[in-house]
Design a protein around this motif. Structure first.
Motif, PDB file in Angstrom:
ATOM      1  N   ASN A 131      35.844  59.650  34.619  1.00  0.00           N
ATOM      2  CA  ASN A 131      34.766  60.226  33.815  1.00  0.00           C
ATOM      3  C   ASN A 131      34.476  59.472  32.527  1.00  0.00           C
ATOM      4  N   ASN A 132      35.358  58.546  32.163  1.00  0.00           N
ATOM      5  CA  ASN A 132      35.096  57.775  30.936  1.00  0.00           C
ATOM      6  C   ASN A 132      35.729  56.383  31.067  1.00  0.00           C
ATOM      7  N   VAL A 133      35.145  55.605  31.969  1.00  0.00           N
ATOM      8  CA  VAL A 133      35.708  54.269  32.248  1.00  0.00           C
ATOM      9  C   VAL A 133      35.191  53.306  31.172  1.00  0.00           C
ATOM     10  N   THR A 134      36.120  52.688  30.467  1.00  0.00           N
ATOM     11  CA  THR A 134      35.719  51.787  29.374  1.00  0.00           C
ATOM     12  C   THR A 134      35.822  50.310  29.783  1.00  0.00           C
ATOM     13  N   ILE A 135      36.773  50.039  30.687  1.00  0.00           N
ATOM     14  CA  ILE A 135      36.991  48.636  31.093  1.00  0.00           C
ATOM     15  C   ILE A 135      37.220  48.571  32.601  1.00  0.00           C
ATOM     16  N   ILE A 136      36.650  47.532  33.217  1.00  0.00           N
ATOM     17  CA  ILE A 136      36.979  47.232  34.623  1.00  0.00           C
ATOM     18  C   ILE A 136      37.714  45.890  34.598  1.00  0.00           C
ATOM     19  N   GLU A 137      38.842  45.854  35.260  1.00  0.00           N
ATOM     20  CA  GLU A 137      39.619  44.600  35.278  1.00  0.00           C
ATOM     21  C   GLU A 137      39.770  44.130  36.700  1.00  0.00           C
ATOM     22  N   ILE A 138      39.523  42.826  36.898  1.00  0.00           N
ATOM     23  CA  ILE A 138      39.740  42.221  38.222  1.00  0.00           C
ATOM     24  C   ILE A 138      40.777  41.120  37.990  1.00  0.00           C
ATOM     25  N   ALA A 139      41.960  41.362  38.536  1.00  0.00           N
ATOM     26  CA  ALA A 139      43.090  40.482  38.194  1.00  0.00           C
ATOM     27  C   ALA A 139      43.693  39.847  39.442  1.00  0.00           C
ATOM     28  N   THR A 140      44.409  38.784  39.230  1.00  0.00           N
ATOM     29  CA  THR A 140      45.139  38.144  40.328  1.00  0.00           C
ATOM     30  C   THR A 140      46.170  39.128  40.869  1.00  0.00           C
ATOM     31  N   GLY A 141      46.681  38.831  42.073  1.00  0.00           N
ATOM     32  CA  GLY A 141      47.603  39.746  42.737  1.00  0.00           C
ATOM     33  C   GLY A 141      48.971  39.796  42.086  1.00  0.00           C
ATOM     34  N   LEU A 182      40.101  50.375  37.239  1.00  0.00           N
ATOM     35  CA  LEU A 182      39.059  51.091  36.487  1.00  0.00           C
ATOM     36  C   LEU A 182      39.824  51.840  35.408  1.00  0.00           C
ATOM     37  N   ARG A 183      39.658  51.410  34.166  1.00  0.00           N
ATOM     38  CA  ARG A 183      40.493  51.943  33.075  1.00  0.00           C
ATOM     39  C   ARG A 183      39.757  53.102  32.401  1.00  0.00           C
ATOM     40  N   ASN A 184      40.403  54.248  32.498  1.00  0.00           N
ATOM     41  CA  ASN A 184      39.761  55.462  31.965  1.00  0.00           C
ATOM     42  C   ASN A 184      40.411  55.897  30.656  1.00  0.00           C
ATOM     43  N   PHE A 185      39.540  56.101  29.661  1.00  0.00           N
ATOM     44  CA  PHE A 185      40.063  56.564  28.365  1.00  0.00           C
ATOM     45  C   PHE A 185      39.879  58.074  28.269  1.00  0.00           C
ATOM     46  N   ASP A 186      41.000  58.732  27.936  1.00  0.00           N
ATOM     47  CA  ASP A 186      40.949  60.193  27.743  1.00  0.00           C
ATOM     48  C   ASP A 186      41.914  60.515  26.622  1.00  0.00           C
ATOM     49  N   ASN A 196      34.066  44.819  29.848  1.00  0.00           N
ATOM     50  CA  ASN A 196      34.014  45.918  28.869  1.00  0.00           C
ATOM     51  C   ASN A 196      32.698  46.672  29.003  1.00  0.00           C
ATOM     52  N   LEU A 197      32.808  47.941  29.326  1.00  0.00           N
ATOM     53  CA  LEU A 197      31.595  48.765  29.482  1.00  0.00           C
ATOM     54  C   LEU A 197      31.167  49.381  28.162  1.00  0.00           C
TER      55      LEU A 197
END
Ligand SMILES: Nc1nc2c(ncn2[C@@H]2O[C@H](COP(=O)(O)OP(=O)(O)OP(=O)(O)O)[C@@H](O)[C@H]2O)c(=O)[nH]1
Length: 432
Positions: free
Chosen positions: A183-193, A122-126, A87-88
């Protein structure tokens, strides 16, 4: 070398130095920047499919250097998974990652199959498509890659991210928002395949970094073009201004020269007048008629036209000076000249020949004419009111140019006639 060329050269050298050094600095990475994700600027948490009815177990552990995620995948949920969510921000205001061109990931991934892939979002909120209460509404900018184990940092361009098509479809995202957006990344997720097996997976995140540049190459190019253009325009403006100043200076100098010329001309006129005019009476002096006399005599001779002179001398002038003083004498001389001037014709020339002697040169007038005229002048002088009861008279000798005689001879004859008039008792006209 002119000042202009010198300046042009110096400016060109300076621009070349700035352009070359800026490119060298760019190549050396001086303008590079990195944004490292660490527990200092983000919070980490594990998420698994239990939220979606699954039974996968996951644990997260941070040893101060790297973050480990362990999963016991259970084949219960439709899409079993586990992930680490970074969580950024705590709300909807994330971080602008659009200035970064790549992401660097140092991950060790232990999975039952070798080269199994993981997913990075890279989860972007807009607000155009996201809503605060729905975490899934943040855009899924996604990549899949196989990190392996001990492969070190892998650098992936941001351009490699794609938006998941199911998310676009589910949220009916307008076409203009369907591309990757950072431009507004709130969360980065690294998940299994996508196709995990019901077994143990472990993922060790050693480094997560974004690479960018304070100045991109195109910005540098634009900056340098702008600098060259600005210098060129500045140079042209400066040159024009210098030209304008130069012209102004020339104009000023021209005006000064014109004025100086005018003054010189005035002075010349003044000195000319001094040279040719008698200072006391304002009439011509001898200098004024020297050359003119030669021409006028020549003309009279050639055209057989009469030319006469009237030689006037104020009677007993010495006595006037002695009795009333030189000042009074001067006044009388001035008035005497004025009376003559008022009466002579336009073609006659009056000259103060010296002291109280005046000569009138009469072109086109014969002896009889000047004798008559002289008599008139004599009467004017005699009848003038000279103040203080003074009686002023003059004696006059006249002579007409004869044959080829020269001026000296003519003058001598007029002088003799004047002498005769004096001898005969003054206040009279005698002819030669
Ligand atoms: N005030 C004044 N006197 C002048 C000037 N030029 C000459 N004189 C005087 O004029 C006088 C001329 O005198 P003379 O030559 O003896 O002649 P005169 O007294 O007029 O006598 P006659 O000519 O014989 O009638 C002299 O005293 C000169 O000094 C002048 O510019 N101003």
């Amino acid at each position: 070398m002119t000042e202009l060329t010198q300046r042009l050269r110096s400016t060109a050298y300076l621009l070349i130095i700035i352009t070359t050094s800026s490119y060298l600095l760019y190549q050396c990475g001086v303008f590079d920047r990195e944004f490292v994700i660490s527990p200092r600027n983000a919070t980490f948490q594990n998420i698994d499919d239990t939220t979606q009815g699954g039974n996968t177990q996951s644990w997260i552990d941070y040893d101060g250097k790297s973050l480990s995620l362990s999963c016991q995948i259970a084949d219960v949920a439709k899409w079993p998974f586990c992930e680490v969510a970074i969580n950024l921000s705590s709300g909807v205001k994330g971080i602008d990652l659009s200035q970064y061109h790549s992401i660097g990931l140092d991950i060790d991934y232990n999975s039952p199959l070798s080269d199994e892939r993981i997913r990075v979002y890279l989860r972007n909120f807009d607000p155009a498509y996201s809503s605060k209460g729905d975490p899934v509404s943040s855009k899924f900018n996604a990549i899949e890659f196989a990190p392996g184990v001990g492969n070190g940092i892998q650098v992936i361009p941001m351009q490699a991210f794609q938006v998941l098509s199911w998310w676009i479809a589910d949220y009916e995202v307008p076409i203009e928002y369907s591309g990757p957006q950072f431009n507004n990344v709130t969360i980065i997720e690294i998940a299994t395949g996508s196709n995990v097996k019901p077994t143990t997976y472990s993922l060790k995140l050693k480094k997560l970094v974004f690479y960018g540049e304070w100045f991109s190459e195109s910005m540098l190019l634009r900056f340098n073009i702008f600098l060259w253009l600005l210098s060129a325009i500045g140079f042209l403006v400066w040159e024009r201004w210098k030209l304008h100043c130069g012209l102004k200076e020339i104009e000023k100098k021209t005006v000064q020269l014109v004025n100086a010329n005018k003054n010189l001309h005035q002075e010349n006129l003044f000195f000319e007048e001094l040279a040719y005019k008698d200072a006391l009476t304002g009439t011509n002096n001898r200098n004024a008629v020297d050359r003119w006399l030669q021409e006028v005599l020549e003309h009279a001779r050639m055209n057989h036209q009469p030319f006469s002179i009237i030689y006037l001398d104020i009677d007993h002038f010495k006595l006037i000076n002695d009795t009333f003083g030189h000042h009074k004498g001067d006044e009388i001389l001035r008035e005497f000249a004025q009376l003559l001037n008022n009466r002579i014709r336009r073609t006659d020339v009056l000259v103060r020949w010296g002291g109280e002697e005046f000569i009138i040169f009469c072109s086109g007038t014969d002896r009889a004419g000047v004798t008559e005229f002289s008599e008139e002048l004599r009467q004017i002088i005699e009848n003038n009111d000279w103040n203080d009861g003074l009686a002023i008279t003059c004696s006059i000798g006249v002579a007409q140019l004869s044959g080829h005689e020269n001026f000296d001879s003519l003058l001598q004859r007029a002088d003799n006639a004047l002498y005769k008039a004096k001898k005969l008792g003054r206040n009279q006209v005698a002819t030669a």
